[in-house]
Design a protein around this motif. Structure first.
Motif, PDB file in Angstrom:
ATOM      1  N   HIS A   1      -5.209 -69.583  24.948  1.00 29.82           N
ATOM      2  CA  HIS A   1      -4.177 -68.768  24.303  1.00 29.82           C
ATOM      3  C   HIS A   1      -2.786 -69.095  24.837  1.00 29.82           C
TER       4      HIS A   1
ATOM      5  N   ALA B   1      -5.175 -71.910  20.876  1.00 30.23           N
ATOM      6  CA  ALA B   1      -4.895 -70.571  20.322  1.00 30.23           C
ATOM      7  C   ALA B   1      -3.483 -70.109  20.670  1.00 30.23           C
TER       8      ALA B   1
ATOM      9  N   ALA C   1      -1.227 -67.228  18.944  1.00 36.13           N
ATOM     10  CA  ALA C   1      -2.001 -66.373  18.036  1.00 36.13           C
ATOM     11  C   ALA C   1      -2.013 -64.933  18.538  1.00 36.13           C
TER      12      ALA C   1
ATOM     13  N   ALA D   1      -7.305 -64.017  18.314  1.00 31.40           N
ATOM     14  CA  ALA D   1      -8.031 -65.282  18.450  1.00 31.40           C
ATOM     15  C   ALA D   1      -9.379 -65.041  19.118  1.00 31.40           C
TER      16      ALA D   1
ATOM     17  N   PRO E   1      -9.501 -62.891  12.784  1.00 30.89           N
ATOM     18  CA  PRO E   1      -8.657 -63.698  13.674  1.00 30.89           C
ATOM     19  C   PRO E   1      -7.880 -64.763  12.904  1.00 30.89           C
TER      20      PRO E   1
ATOM     21  N   VAL F   1      -7.394 -67.652  14.425  1.00 27.75           N
ATOM     22  CA  VAL F   1      -8.003 -68.901  14.855  1.00 27.75           C
ATOM     23  C   VAL F   1      -9.275 -68.619  15.665  1.00 27.75           C
TER      24      VAL F   1
END
Ligand SMILES: [Zn+2]
Length: 323
Positions: free
Chosen positions: A119, A124, A127, A130, A257, A259
């Motif tokens: 993330h 990700a 996002a 995710a 989500p 992704v």
């Protein structure tokens, strides 16, 4: 001027990776240790030794240490409640390590750390919502919800690998009392089982030859075979990735989500493997979520857990400074 550093430690079932990481999440020094067949005191000593080495070589001021461990963590007390593949049970791991190291220590589940890293710095990035799945010996999951790692009420949430995809399926691995979890049907362990079955049905295949030569059919080997040899090994991998896709369809319906990131040793071949998972989501998940989600390979590879653990340490220091 040397900057701030934290040390991230990723403890797997068989090995430990530690690294000194700066605030931009670049890794400056790496070291590894084998963890097989250790008792708890030796495991702790080994981790301390790796951190001390990384601290000496960090090239900057080390301020804290983060650990990702393959265990359910009770965040109320920092207790590693139970670990499937390491001799850690009912130990206040964070307290023990902080005392030994003389540094602030932060601890979380290893799959959560991989999700945090993807993330902040990987597939990700940016996002708000995710899902990160790590498909290895087991299947680890991490949830990013509202732009933050979601841990559940006491830190034991996000166990996406224990989502049932076959109600009367085989008993799950380790300490899970359930049956038919995606972990037991689609982890590296399941891949080896399916590959062995398919090799038995196709004695002429490269897969069968490798098995006959006595090689253990683990994820990386089958991935390599699928690349070089074709049909039988590809069939085993496709079956596994299809099952992961069945679980992802439910995650897409539940979380909507942006992704879904898939990493781990079984998925080392990355994007070319993901077709069957995308097909399952397209066939099973509800619109509009199914049409909006991207299903992509992880970007940070074997260092995801280490980088995430270093992030955890930086976050922990920032949180402490606010209080
Ligand atoms: Zn399970």
């Amino acid at each position: 001027m040397p900057g701030r550093r934290t040390i991230g430690v990723d403890m797997g079932g068989s090995k430990l990776l530690a690294g000194a990481v700066d605030e931009e999440l670049s890794v400056h020094y790496r070291t590894r240790r084998t963890l097989a067949d250790l008792d708890q005191p030796t495991l702790i000593d080994t981790a301390v030794d790796a951190v001390e080495e990384a601290r000496e070589q960090a090239g900057g001021d080390v301020e804290a240490v983060g650990f990702g461990i393959p265990s359910l963590i009770d965040q109320r007390t920092g207790t590693a409640v139970i670990a499937i593949n390491l001799p850690l049970a009912d130990i206040r791991f964070g307290n023990v390590m902080a005392e030994r190291l003389g540094l602030p220590v932060f601890v979380d589940n290893d799959a959560n750390m991989a999700a945090l890293a993807e993330h902040r710095a990987g597939a990700a990035r940016g996002a708000g919502e995710a899902i990160v799945l790590t498909v290895g010996t087991g299947i680890g999951g991490g949830l990013i919800l509202g732009g933050r790692l979601y841990r559940g009420s006491i830190g034991a949430g996000g166990e996406l690998g224990h989502t049932v995809i076959q109600a009367d399926g085989p008993p799950c691995q380790g300490n899970c009392p359930n049956r038919g979890c995606v972990e037991v049907l689609a982890s590296g362990t399941a891949l080896a089982i399916e590959a062995t079955r398919i090799a038995g049905e196709r004695p002429e295949s490269g897969l069968a030859a490798v098995l006959e030569d006595g090689y253990p059919l683990d994820g990386p080997l089958i991935t390599e075979l699928a690349h070089d040899d074709g049909a039988a090994s590809s069939e085993a991998l496709e079956l596994i990735v299809t099952r992961v896709g069945v679980a992802i369809a439910s995650f897409v319906n539940i979380f909507n989500p942006e992704v879904v990131v898939i990493g781990g040793g079984v998925m080392a071949a990355g994007a070319p493997l993901l077709g069957p998972a995308r097909a399952e989501v397209a066939a099973r998940a509800l619109p509009p979520s199914r049409d909006l989600v991207s299903i992509v390979p992880a970007e940070l590879g074997v260092e995801a857990g280490l980088i995430g653990a270093a992030c955890l340490a930086f976050d922990g220091l920032a949180e402490a400074a606010r209080q």
